[in-house]
Scaffold this motif. Sequence first.
Motif, PDB file in Angstrom:
ATOM      1  N   SER A 344       0.092  -2.606   7.678  1.00 57.02           N
ATOM      2  CA  SER A 344      -0.058  -4.413   7.482  1.00 57.02           C
ATOM      3  C   SER A 344      -1.680  -4.513   7.333  1.00 57.02           C
ATOM      4  O   SER A 344      -2.206  -5.058   7.341  1.00 57.02           O
ATOM      5  N   ARG A 345      -2.207  -3.306   8.845  1.00 53.50           N
ATOM      6  CA  ARG A 345      -3.560  -3.011   9.172  1.00 53.50           C
ATOM      7  C   ARG A 345      -4.334  -3.228   7.971  1.00 53.50           C
ATOM      8  O   ARG A 345      -5.560  -3.108   8.384  1.00 53.50           O
ATOM      9  N   PHE A 346      -3.838  -2.107   7.165  1.00 60.26           N
ATOM     10  CA  PHE A 346      -4.719  -1.430   7.180  1.00 60.26           C
ATOM     11  C   PHE A 346      -4.463  -2.046   4.808  1.00 60.26           C
ATOM     12  O   PHE A 346      -3.897  -2.030   4.897  1.00 60.26           O
ATOM     13  N   ASP A 347      -6.050  -1.569   4.246  1.00 62.42           N
ATOM     14  CA  ASP A 347      -5.567  -1.828   2.909  1.00 62.42           C
ATOM     15  C   ASP A 347      -5.119  -1.329   2.129  1.00 62.42           C
ATOM     16  O   ASP A 347      -5.489   0.169   2.237  1.00 62.42           O
ATOM     17  N   SER A 348      -4.017  -1.901   1.024  1.00 61.48           N
ATOM     18  CA  SER A 348      -3.161  -1.170   0.540  1.00 61.48           C
ATOM     19  C   SER A 348      -4.080  -0.198  -0.283  1.00 61.48           C
ATOM     20  O   SER A 348      -3.433   1.041  -0.583  1.00 61.48           O
ATOM     21  N   ARG A 349      -4.550   0.104  -0.910  1.00 58.41           N
ATOM     22  CA  ARG A 349      -5.473   0.834  -2.034  1.00 58.41           C
ATOM     23  C   ARG A 349      -6.693   2.222  -1.416  1.00 58.41           C
ATOM     24  O   ARG A 349      -6.554   2.772  -1.601  1.00 58.41           O
ATOM     25  N   PHE A 350      -6.605   1.554  -0.096  1.00 58.85           N
ATOM     26  CA  PHE A 350      -7.810   1.719   0.361  1.00 58.85           C
ATOM     27  C   PHE A 350      -6.419   3.672   0.732  1.00 58.85           C
ATOM     28  O   PHE A 350      -6.986   4.923   1.010  1.00 58.85           O
ATOM     29  N   LEU A 351      -5.154   3.033   1.519  1.00 55.27           N
ATOM     30  CA  LEU A 351      -4.629   3.862   1.829  1.00 55.27           C
ATOM     31  C   LEU A 351      -3.735   5.130   1.133  1.00 55.27           C
ATOM     32  O   LEU A 351      -3.981   5.880   1.317  1.00 55.27           O
ATOM     33  N   GLU A 352      -4.431   4.764  -0.028  1.00 51.42           N
ATOM     34  CA  GLU A 352      -3.565   4.761  -1.762  1.00 51.42           C
ATOM     35  C   GLU A 352      -4.501   6.204  -1.944  1.00 51.42           C
ATOM     36  O   GLU A 352      -4.398   7.264  -2.203  1.00 51.42           O
ATOM     37  N   ARG A 353      -5.733   6.116  -1.765  1.00 56.13           N
ATOM     38  CA  ARG A 353      -7.110   6.546  -1.930  1.00 56.13           C
ATOM     39  C   ARG A 353      -7.629   7.463  -0.793  1.00 56.13           C
ATOM     40  O   ARG A 353      -7.527   9.810  -1.286  1.00 56.13           O
ATOM     41  N   LEU A 354      -7.078   7.563   0.462  1.00 55.71           N
ATOM     42  CA  LEU A 354      -7.485   8.516   1.490  1.00 55.71           C
ATOM     43  C   LEU A 354      -5.934   9.466   1.876  1.00 55.71           C
ATOM     44  O   LEU A 354      -6.383  10.452   1.887  1.00 55.71           O
ATOM     45  N   ALA A 355      -4.779   8.717   1.239  1.00 54.14           N
ATOM     46  CA  ALA A 355      -3.770   9.890   0.825  1.00 54.14           C
ATOM     47  C   ALA A 355      -3.605  11.039  -0.222  1.00 54.14           C
ATOM     48  O   ALA A 355      -3.851  12.053  -0.253  1.00 54.14           O
ATOM     49  N   SER A 356      -4.309  10.506  -1.087  1.00 53.08           N
ATOM     50  CA  SER A 356      -4.418  11.107  -2.152  1.00 53.08           C
ATOM     51  C   SER A 356      -6.059  12.466  -2.014  1.00 53.08           C
ATOM     52  O   SER A 356      -5.788  13.647  -2.554  1.00 53.08           O
ATOM     53  N   SER A 357      -7.148  12.033  -1.587  1.00 50.59           N
ATOM     54  CA  SER A 357      -7.757  13.099  -1.216  1.00 50.59           C
ATOM     55  C   SER A 357      -7.494  13.791  -0.252  1.00 50.59           C
ATOM     56  O   SER A 357      -8.360  15.021  -0.040  1.00 50.59           O
ATOM     57  N   VAL A 358      -6.340  13.207   0.785  1.00 46.72           N
ATOM     58  CA  VAL A 358      -6.295  14.473   1.869  1.00 46.72           C
ATOM     59  C   VAL A 358      -5.295  15.332   1.781  1.00 46.72           C
ATOM     60  O   VAL A 358      -5.632  16.578   1.437  1.00 46.72           O
ATOM     61  N   ASP A 359      -4.436  15.216   0.173  1.00 47.74           N
ATOM     62  CA  ASP A 359      -4.130  16.195  -0.104  1.00 47.74           C
ATOM     63  C   ASP A 359      -4.477  16.961  -1.631  1.00 47.74           C
ATOM     64  O   ASP A 359      -4.477  17.760  -2.126  1.00 47.74           O
ATOM     65  N   LYS A 360      -5.833  16.472  -2.134  1.00 43.75           N
ATOM     66  CA  LYS A 360      -6.575  17.374  -3.030  1.00 43.75           C
ATOM     67  C   LYS A 360      -7.590  17.829  -2.078  1.00 43.75           C
ATOM     68  O   LYS A 360      -8.563  18.953  -2.789  1.00 43.75           O
ATOM     69  N   GLY A 361      -8.002  18.128  -0.945  1.00 47.46           N
ATOM     70  CA  GLY A 361      -8.383  18.738   0.123  1.00 47.46           C
ATOM     71  C   GLY A 361     -10.110  17.531   0.029  1.00 47.46           C
ATOM     72  O   GLY A 361     -10.722  18.433   0.675  1.00 47.46           O
TER      73      GLY A 361
END
Length: 388
Positions: A344-361
């Motif tokens: 709830s603390r974080f923007d949902s789209r930001f979390l999705e983008r961050l997860a994708s970026s970490v996954d892709k390096g």
Amino acid sequence: MAQTVRVNVPRTILDWVISIGAEDRLGEEQRQNIDAWKQGTKRPTVSQLHDISDKLHVPFGYFFMDEPIDDTPPVYAKRTVGSQQPQGHPSRDLVDTIDQMTAIQDWARQDRIDNEGTRLEQVGSRTINDDSNLIAEDIRRALKIDEHWYRKSDLHKPAKAFKLLRERAEGTGILIMQNGVVGNNASRPLDPKEFRAFALIDPYAPLIFINKTDEPETARLFSLVHELAHVWLGADELYNDTALPTGITRLEQVCNEVATAILLPDEDFLEAWQSIPNDTTLDERMKELKKRFPVSHTALALRALKHKLISQETFQKCNQAAQTWSEETENKQGSPDFYDTELSRFDSRFLERLASSVDKGGTTYLDAYRLMGITGDTFTKLMKRAVS
């Protein structure tokens, strides 16, 4: 035996660090040590400086600077407190929160440039010379809601209204964050008397932060819509108006007018007021209106006063009774689990983008940890929840 390393810290630096830190957290022994260091009768050890840094919530490196600096976030200059201009230093809790949000905004800005490359058209698309109703109409259009959106699916309840408007705003590319503490530190609650919300404007990644300790829920909802108006006007702000929305500048007045037009439209309010029998008591009238609009009792009374439906004396009575009415009508919910709270603390789209970026390096785990303030298994589990 290892020799204790002592360092020289100029008095000017000690005075400065203490003046910007949480001085009330210092213990008596630490205060005595600081006095001795200032007088030159003793010199601090590195360990002692670390302890004081932790207590003051001031970066350890500040003790080794050649001269004081001004680390006040620029948005602090846009702060309004009731009817007064900002004075003094911001708390370290506010500084650290803005620093974290700025880091997140910088990351999101670069991510959008790298992946989508376009500016958000709503940022700065209006000016304070535009009619507030037109700005409200623009916001409703972007959020895909109509003028009477709050009539549907219990959206007169502020918690549900907040959830809907937040999700819709996130969908337009605006980052919406909220928290009641600094990062994940429960011992550092944010003070709603210092600020209720703030907006950091950027054409690629505008960010709104809501202070979750601001009560009741109607206050946080109003802050959200108020800050959305700031995005459309392209103006940073650190928001801390009083319970009565009477901004001290034309900019604040416009933002309050926009928020009111979205949450409590004049025509709908007057229609609702007139539909209630004249012999209805004030308490019952306010409770009935509260079932129709996602705003506070004070906001309802203020609107009634504006239209001369009640006297100034009656308004004062409403304002005084508002806290009792709020306690009776606020929804009581159970405590969410840890991961729900974190999400709830974080923007949902930001979390999705961050997860994708970490996954892709594209983003290292270390950088992601720093952005989130979460590490290890907790981070991994949170990211899985975010994209599920």
